[in-house]
Write a protein that holds these residues in place. Structure first.
Motif, mmCIF file in Angstrom:
data_model
loop_
_atom_site.group_PDB
_atom_site.id
_atom_site.type_symbol
_atom_site.label_atom_id
_atom_site.label_comp_id
_atom_site.label_asym_id
_atom_site.label_seq_id
_atom_site.Cartn_x
_atom_site.Cartn_y
_atom_site.Cartn_z
ATOM 1 N N GLU A 189 -17.287 -2.085 6.790
ATOM 2 C CA GLU A 189 -17.752 -1.078 7.738
ATOM 3 C C GLU A 189 -17.223 -1.367 9.140
ATOM 4 O O GLU A 189 -16.857 -0.469 9.884
ATOM 5 C CB GLU A 189 -19.297 -1.049 7.766
ATOM 6 N N LYS A 190 -17.187 -2.667 9.490
ATOM 7 C CA LYS A 190 -16.675 -3.051 10.807
ATOM 8 C C LYS A 190 -15.177 -2.777 10.886
ATOM 9 O O LYS A 190 -14.682 -2.242 11.875
ATOM 10 C CB LYS A 190 -16.944 -4.552 11.024
ATOM 11 N N LYS A 220 -10.316 3.513 15.911
ATOM 12 C CA LYS A 220 -10.112 3.645 17.358
ATOM 13 C C LYS A 220 -8.675 3.435 17.800
ATOM 14 O O LYS A 220 -8.314 3.826 18.903
ATOM 15 C CB LYS A 220 -11.017 2.624 18.085
ATOM 16 N N VAL A 221 -7.849 2.791 16.973
ATOM 17 C CA VAL A 221 -6.522 2.404 17.478
ATOM 18 C C VAL A 221 -5.457 3.448 17.124
ATOM 19 O O VAL A 221 -5.602 4.171 16.144
ATOM 20 C CB VAL A 221 -6.107 1.028 16.904
ATOM 21 N N PRO A 222 -4.370 3.508 17.923
ATOM 22 C CA PRO A 222 -3.262 4.409 17.585
ATOM 23 C C PRO A 222 -2.566 3.958 16.304
ATOM 24 O O PRO A 222 -2.659 2.789 15.913
ATOM 25 C CB PRO A 222 -2.324 4.291 18.784
ATOM 26 N N GLU A 223 -1.855 4.897 15.659
ATOM 27 C CA GLU A 223 -1.358 4.668 14.309
ATOM 28 C C GLU A 223 -0.466 3.435 14.147
ATOM 29 O O GLU A 223 -0.638 2.666 13.216
ATOM 30 C CB GLU A 223 -0.618 5.908 13.802
ATOM 31 N N SER A 224 0.506 3.231 15.060
ATOM 32 C CA SER A 224 1.449 2.119 14.862
ATOM 33 C C SER A 224 0.729 0.770 14.923
ATOM 34 O O SER A 224 0.951 -0.111 14.097
ATOM 35 C CB SER A 224 2.554 2.175 15.904
ATOM 36 N N GLU A 248 -11.832 9.585 5.135
ATOM 37 C CA GLU A 248 -12.887 10.460 5.624
ATOM 38 C C GLU A 248 -13.165 10.187 7.110
ATOM 39 O O GLU A 248 -13.510 11.081 7.856
ATOM 40 C CB GLU A 248 -14.130 10.217 4.759
ATOM 41 N N ALA A 249 -12.972 8.937 7.544
ATOM 42 C CA ALA A 249 -13.214 8.587 8.941
ATOM 43 C C ALA A 249 -12.034 8.990 9.817
ATOM 44 O O ALA A 249 -12.038 8.739 11.011
ATOM 45 C CB ALA A 249 -13.470 7.085 9.063
ATOM 46 N N GLY A 250 -11.004 9.584 9.211
ATOM 47 C CA GLY A 250 -9.864 10.032 9.999
ATOM 48 C C GLY A 250 -8.806 8.963 10.206
ATOM 49 O O GLY A 250 -7.890 9.128 11.005
ATOM 50 N N ILE A 251 -8.903 7.849 9.499
ATOM 51 C CA ILE A 251 -7.864 6.820 9.597
ATOM 52 C C ILE A 251 -6.613 7.349 8.879
ATOM 53 O O ILE A 251 -6.707 7.837 7.753
ATOM 54 C CB ILE A 251 -8.348 5.495 8.965
ATOM 55 N N PRO A 252 -5.431 7.272 9.517
ATOM 56 C CA PRO A 252 -4.229 7.842 8.902
ATOM 57 C C PRO A 252 -3.927 7.234 7.534
ATOM 58 O O PRO A 252 -4.230 6.066 7.288
ATOM 59 C CB PRO A 252 -3.118 7.485 9.902
ATOM 60 N N LEU A 253 -3.286 8.045 6.669
ATOM 61 C CA LEU A 253 -2.983 7.615 5.304
ATOM 62 C C LEU A 253 -2.147 6.325 5.298
ATOM 63 O O LEU A 253 -2.407 5.402 4.526
ATOM 64 C CB LEU A 253 -2.225 8.749 4.605
#
Lengths: 80, 316
Positions: free
Chosen positions: B57-58, B65-69, B98-103
């Protein structure tokens, strides 16, 4: 009291379920132990690391196989 | 110290000769078994304690929160410390997406988590020394980061099963653990892992020991030496079905190397064993359409093979 064991059926989930049932029997309380295996239902409760234990719909622990003693402790704390 | 104690037992007490194959095989077996089990218990305990500070979860909250690269790099690193088993691959995948983290970032995590695992690490450290263990971690992380970057660039979101996007996960709870909880968790984890891998460790070391004692030196150079071009892809193909047997495979790899298998080929073999698993693929099929699943396996396999060729070229 409703105790839910969340997990898609791996060995660890079965141990947790067994520990939960033992804890309930030992405490001699009125509680229903339910196994939740549907992934959508598990995710809806915010759990990413099965197995997890929830009491009355609130997740108390995830990612660990709690011992029988730990389950009893959580139940007793909840009952107060 | 260990070696002297084992030598005393095998050569002194049992009266076997140090030069003969039986003595040397038995010496190898007892020495490696004692060392590996000692390392398994101590290091898995330490790693489990560390992991109790990094619940999934952490990790999810950090990656959101971080940008993709930067996400690819962090995901690969967090994959090392976040507790992972193939049964949590699907919920983790859904939770991340689901949390929007890129694939691509999600895949960096999914590649690194099983590949850079504690059992492989301990076996490598115990049998090959810390240099090769570090080499393995380093190249494992690079493969995970690059595979994620490539998958991210390919824009494959439409090959994720639609139902994944329909799931709404509830707010995650991060529990506060006491020291007692953490120690109990760590002990439980040691029992779980050692209980699962010990037969493989014994069989692996036994086969390794027999080959060490009986197989002629450098008999593999011809088939798996640095100049055999097809050795790397072949090693990867053989490695895929051996999932979860890292514990049994690594002692055998040690002997294969002694007998002439090239370093890069050996690393590629071990990475294929840990990173590419058929059971996990079957589980992931629930959330990935066949095409994405195939691309995922393909990209990781190519990354592993390139690593193998690179080390074969550099470490000659």
């Amino acid at each position: 009291m409703k105790i839910q064991v969340l997990g898609s059926g791996c060995a660890k989930c079965k141990y947790l379920e067994q520990h939960a049932r033992e804890a309930v029997a030992e405490l001699g309380i009125q509680a229903e132990v339910e196994k939740v295996t549907d992934i959508q239902a598990i995710m809806a409760m915010g759990v990413m690391m099965p197995p997890a234990l929830a009491i009355d719909g609130v997740v108390k622990s995830s990612g660990r196989v709690l011992t029988k003693e730990q389950v009893s402790e959580i139940i007793t704390r909840q009952a107060k | 110290m260990w070696q002297r104690a084992v030598d005393w037992l095998v050569y002194g007490q049992l009266g076997l000769s140090a030069g003969a194959p039986l003595g040397s095989a038995l010496d190898f077996f007892i020495y490696d078994t004692a060392k590996i089990f000692f390392l398994l218990v101590v290091i898995i305990f330490a790693i489990a304690l560390l992991r109790s500070y990094f619940p999934a979860e952490k990790t999810k909250k950090v990656l959101e929160k971080v940008p993709e690269s930067l996400g690819n790099v962090l995901a690969a690193l967090l994959g090392v410390v976040t507790p992972f088993c193939s049964c949590s691959a699907v919920p983790l995948f859904i939770g991340f997406i689901e949390a929007g983290i890129p694939l691509g970032v999600t895949f960096s995590f999914l590649v690194s988590a099983p590949m850079v695992n504690e059992v492989a690490l301990i076996m490598l450290w115990g049998l090959f020394g810390w240099r090769i263990a570090l080499l393995y971690i380093g190249s494992g992380l690079v493969v995970a980061i690059l595979s994620g970057l490539v998958i991210g660039r390919l824009k494959l979101e439409k090959w994720v099963e639609e139902h994944v996007y329909r799931i709404h996960s509830g707010e995650a709870v991060i529990e506060t653990l006491t020291w007692k909880d953490r120690l109990q968790y760590a002990w439980g984890y040691v029992g779980e892992i050692v209980g699962k891998v010990w037969p493989y460790v014994l069989v692996g070391i036994a086969i390794g020991g027999l080959m060490h004692g009986y197989a002629p030196a450098d008999f593999l150079v011809k088939y798996a030496g640095p100049s055999v071009w097809y050795a790397v892809p072949l090693a990867v193909l053989i490695g895929v079905p051996l999932y979860s047997n890292a514990a049994g495979v690594i002692p055998i790899v040690k002997v294969l190397m002694e007998k002439g298998m090239a370093m890069g080929t050996s690393l590629a073999f071990m990475m294929a064993v840990t990173a590419l698993s058929l059971p996990e693929a079957i589980l992931l099929r629930k959330v990935l359409k066949p095409r994405l699943l195939a691309i995922y396996f393909g990209v990781v396999a190519i990354g592993i093979m390139l690593t193998g060729y690179l080390f074969n070229a550099v470490l000659r």
